[in-house]
Design an enzyme around this catalytic site. Sequence first.
Site, PDB file in Angstrom:
ATOM      1  N   TRP A  31      18.427   8.252  38.661  1.00 42.79           N
ATOM      2  CA  TRP A  31      19.768   7.672  38.491  1.00 42.79           C
ATOM      3  C   TRP A  31      20.262   7.174  39.847  1.00 42.79           C
ATOM      4  CZ3 TRP A  31      24.254   7.117  35.310  1.00 42.79           C
ATOM      5  CH2 TRP A  31      23.996   7.248  33.933  1.00 42.79           C
ATOM      6  N   CYS A  89      22.140  11.324  43.538  1.00 48.43           N
ATOM      7  CA  CYS A  89      23.445  10.718  43.813  1.00 48.43           C
ATOM      8  C   CYS A  89      24.239  10.710  42.510  1.00 48.43           C
ATOM      9  CB  CYS A  89      23.257   9.291  44.337  1.00 48.43           C
ATOM     10  SG  CYS A  89      24.812   8.404  44.485  1.00 48.43           S
ATOM     11  N   HIS A  97      31.887  14.413  34.100  1.00 51.35           N
ATOM     12  CA  HIS A  97      30.447  14.701  34.063  1.00 51.35           C
ATOM     13  C   HIS A  97      29.912  15.065  35.436  1.00 51.35           C
ATOM     14  CE1 HIS A  97      30.049  10.632  35.718  1.00 51.35           C
ATOM     15  NE2 HIS A  97      28.864  11.020  36.094  1.00 51.35           N
ATOM     16  N   ARG A 136      26.746   6.401  52.919  1.00 58.38           N
ATOM     17  CA  ARG A 136      26.079   7.660  53.274  1.00 58.38           C
ATOM     18  C   ARG A 136      24.575   7.654  52.993  1.00 58.38           C
ATOM     19  NH1 ARG A 136      31.108   7.928  52.110  1.00 58.38           N
ATOM     20  NH2 ARG A 136      32.507   9.509  53.013  1.00 58.38           N
TER      21      ARG A 136
HETATM   22  C1  DLZ Z   1      24.388  11.055  32.452  1.00 59.03           C
HETATM   23  C2  DLZ Z   1      24.511  10.807  33.908  1.00 59.03           C
HETATM   24  C3  DLZ Z   1      25.642  10.185  34.438  1.00 59.03           C
HETATM   25  C4  DLZ Z   1      26.769   9.728  33.580  1.00 59.03           C
HETATM   26  N1  DLZ Z   1      25.749   9.940  35.748  1.00 59.03           N
HETATM   27  C5  DLZ Z   1      24.759  10.329  36.584  1.00 59.03           C
HETATM   28  C6  DLZ Z   1      24.867  10.086  37.974  1.00 59.03           C
HETATM   29  O1  DLZ Z   1      25.816   9.496  38.512  1.00 59.03           O
HETATM   30  N2  DLZ Z   1      23.837  10.518  38.759  1.00 59.03           N
HETATM   31  C7  DLZ Z   1      22.739  11.178  38.261  1.00 59.03           C
HETATM   32  O2  DLZ Z   1      21.855  11.554  39.037  1.00 59.03           O
HETATM   33  N3  DLZ Z   1      22.624  11.397  36.936  1.00 59.03           N
HETATM   34  C8  DLZ Z   1      23.590  10.982  36.095  1.00 59.03           C
HETATM   35  N4  DLZ Z   1      23.480  11.195  34.760  1.00 59.03           N
HETATM   36  C9  DLZ Z   1      22.219  11.735  34.219  1.00 59.03           C
HETATM   37  C10 DLZ Z   1      22.112  13.287  34.248  1.00 59.03           C
HETATM   38  O3  DLZ Z   1      21.854  13.754  35.567  1.00 59.03           O
HETATM   39  C11 DLZ Z   1      20.959  13.747  33.339  1.00 59.03           C
HETATM   40  O4  DLZ Z   1      19.787  13.059  33.674  1.00 59.03           O
HETATM   41  C12 DLZ Z   1      21.259  13.515  31.868  1.00 59.03           C
HETATM   42  O5  DLZ Z   1      22.487  14.091  31.511  1.00 59.03           O
HETATM   43  C13 DLZ Z   1      20.156  14.135  30.963  1.00 59.03           C
HETATM   44  O6  DLZ Z   1      20.093  15.542  31.159  1.00 59.03           O
END
Ligand code: DLZ
Length: 172
Positions: A31, A89, A97, A136
Site C-alpha cells: 500500500w 505507510c 482505519h 519523510r
Molecule cells: C485498507 C487500507 C487502507 C484504507 N489504507 C491503508 C494505508 O494507508 N496503508 C497501508 O499500508 N494499508 C492500508 N490498508 C490496507 C490494510 O493494511 C490491509 O492490507 C487490509 O485491511 C487487509 O487486511
Amino acid sequence: MASALKNLSEYDENALPSAETLRFGIAVADWNAKITHALYQGCLDTLLKHGAKEENIHVIQVPGSFELTSGARLLAGAHKLDAIIAIGCVIKGETNHNEYINNSVAMGLTNLSIATSVPCIFGVLTPNDEQQAIDRSGGKYGNKGVEAGATAIRMAALKIALQKGDKLKIGF
Ligand code: DLZ
C-alpha cells in the site's frame, strides 16, 4: 513539531557498529507503494553502507501495513535474524482505519520482539496526508527508512553483544 527539528536521515555514522556479520529481515507493505519503496531503498542503502551483506538481507512484500506483523513473523520463522524491519505507510483518511492499523502493527511488532528476542523496528510512516509522507520518505525531513536501517543495526549489534556477554560501554 518533532520532524521540523530532526531530519530522519541524520544519525552519527561513526557511532554505528559494523553490520558486516549481521542478519536482517525486511517486510515491505505494498500500500502506498511509491512511498514504501522509497523507505525500503533508504533502509537497504543504510544497511549496505554499514557493511551488511546482500545475502544476509531477506526481503518480503506484504499487501498492506496490517500484514507487516504476520510478514515479520514469517521472516523470523524462515531465517536466523538479528533484526527485522517493518516498512509501511498508513495515510490518515476519512475514517479511523489508520489508528486501528497503526496500533495493531505497533503492538504486533512489540509482542513479536518480546516473543522471539529478535528486535523489530517500526519503519512505518503515519502521516496525515500524502505530502507529509513524501516529506519523510526522501523529502525535506529525510527518509524514515534510513532511520529504521540505522536503528536495526544498533539493535542487532546489541543483541549479538549481549548474547556474547560483552561488556557494553555507556556514553551519551
Ligand atoms: C485498507 C487500507 C487502507 C484504507 N489504507 C491503508 C494505508 O494507508 N496503508 C497501508 O499500508 N494499508 C492500508 N490498508 C490496507 C490494510 O493494511 C490491509 O492490507 C487490509 O485491511 C487487509 O487486511
